[in-house]
Motif scaffolding. Sequence first.
Motif, mmCIF file in Angstrom:
data_model
loop_
_atom_site.group_PDB
_atom_site.id
_atom_site.type_symbol
_atom_site.label_atom_id
_atom_site.label_comp_id
_atom_site.label_asym_id
_atom_site.label_seq_id
_atom_site.Cartn_x
_atom_site.Cartn_y
_atom_site.Cartn_z
ATOM 1 N N UNK A 176 0.835 -1.206 0.000
ATOM 2 C CA UNK A 176 0.000 0.000 0.000
ATOM 3 C C UNK A 176 0.868 1.254 0.000
ATOM 4 N N UNK A 177 1.934 1.255 0.806
ATOM 5 C CA UNK A 177 2.827 2.416 0.876
ATOM 6 C C UNK A 177 3.503 2.679 -0.462
ATOM 7 N N UNK A 178 3.940 1.604 -1.130
ATOM 8 C CA UNK A 178 4.608 1.748 -2.431
ATOM 9 C C UNK A 178 3.664 2.352 -3.460
ATOM 10 N N UNK A 179 2.444 1.851 -3.504
ATOM 11 C CA UNK A 179 1.482 2.363 -4.482
ATOM 12 C C UNK A 179 1.100 3.810 -4.189
ATOM 13 N N UNK A 180 0.949 4.141 -2.927
ATOM 14 C CA UNK A 180 0.620 5.525 -2.566
ATOM 15 C C UNK A 180 1.742 6.474 -2.993
ATOM 16 N N UNK A 181 2.947 6.056 -2.764
ATOM 17 C CA UNK A 181 4.099 6.887 -3.117
ATOM 18 C C UNK A 181 4.213 7.069 -4.623
ATOM 19 N N UNK A 182 3.869 6.033 -5.388
ATOM 20 C CA UNK A 182 3.987 6.105 -6.850
ATOM 21 C C UNK A 182 2.861 6.909 -7.488
ATOM 22 N N UNK A 183 1.790 7.121 -6.724
ATOM 23 C CA UNK A 183 0.640 7.895 -7.216
ATOM 24 C C UNK A 183 0.097 7.312 -8.524
ATOM 25 N N UNK A 184 -0.020 6.000 -8.575
ATOM 26 C CA UNK A 184 -0.464 5.321 -9.792
ATOM 27 C C UNK A 184 -1.956 5.541 -10.037
ATOM 28 N N UNK A 185 -2.336 5.474 -11.304
ATOM 29 C CA UNK A 185 -3.729 5.650 -11.697
ATOM 30 C C UNK A 185 -4.383 4.328 -12.089
ATOM 31 N N UNK A 186 -3.553 3.345 -12.398
ATOM 32 C CA UNK A 186 -4.068 2.041 -12.847
ATOM 33 C C UNK A 186 -3.191 0.935 -12.274
#
Length: 219
Positions: free
Chosen positions: A59-69
């Motif tokens: 979850x932390x990695x995805x939040x940091x990457x600010x991904x859209x998909x």
Amino acid sequence: YLLQQVSMHQAKKRKVNVISLTKNADQKFIQNLKKNKNIKLINSFSNELEKPIDLIKFVKILRKSNCKKIISFDNRSNFYCFIYQLINKVEWISSIHGLEGAFSFKWRNINRFILKFSKTCIVPSKAVKNKILQQKLLNKTKIKVIYNGVETIKKPVKRIFHSKKNIFLIGNFYSKIIKGHNVAINSMLYLPNNYRLFLIGSGTYLNYFKDLVRKEKLD
């Protein structure tokens, strides 16, 4: 193969993060991804399934990457992406790539609940699609079949038909279609007589394929 090709294609237009949830990822797959400067490979996870600390890292990695998909590949990543989608509204594409793991008692019940939250579920064959429908895991409008591809070569190899060719197909005869025995047998009708097909294995439909060979006069 599918995950690699999707990553490489998307990397032509944008930055792509590939998160591996295991330390035992295929090395050829890893090396191919590392060659692309637009792909960031992240692997800082244990091999324990559904370990809470790994979910938090994810979850932390995805939040940091600010991904859209986000695109998930298997049971574990489907579950992780479902959790992340609840926290952050992103477009999630799920996957089921086999006929066993996703349909175990545990994952069948989990998938029946979480997959409906994904935009689309990618499967590699009609057999997987039909089993999803049979088990009532997902509505058919959300299932997309994308067959596994094969690596191509720039310069085609010239076929030599004058020499003897032996083709071996090894696999359990537990289905009429899944292993492709029927395709292999029917293909022999279009090949020269110097080609021979050897089917090796056992299973419920062994006699069925023996009858198919006799029917096509290939025995």
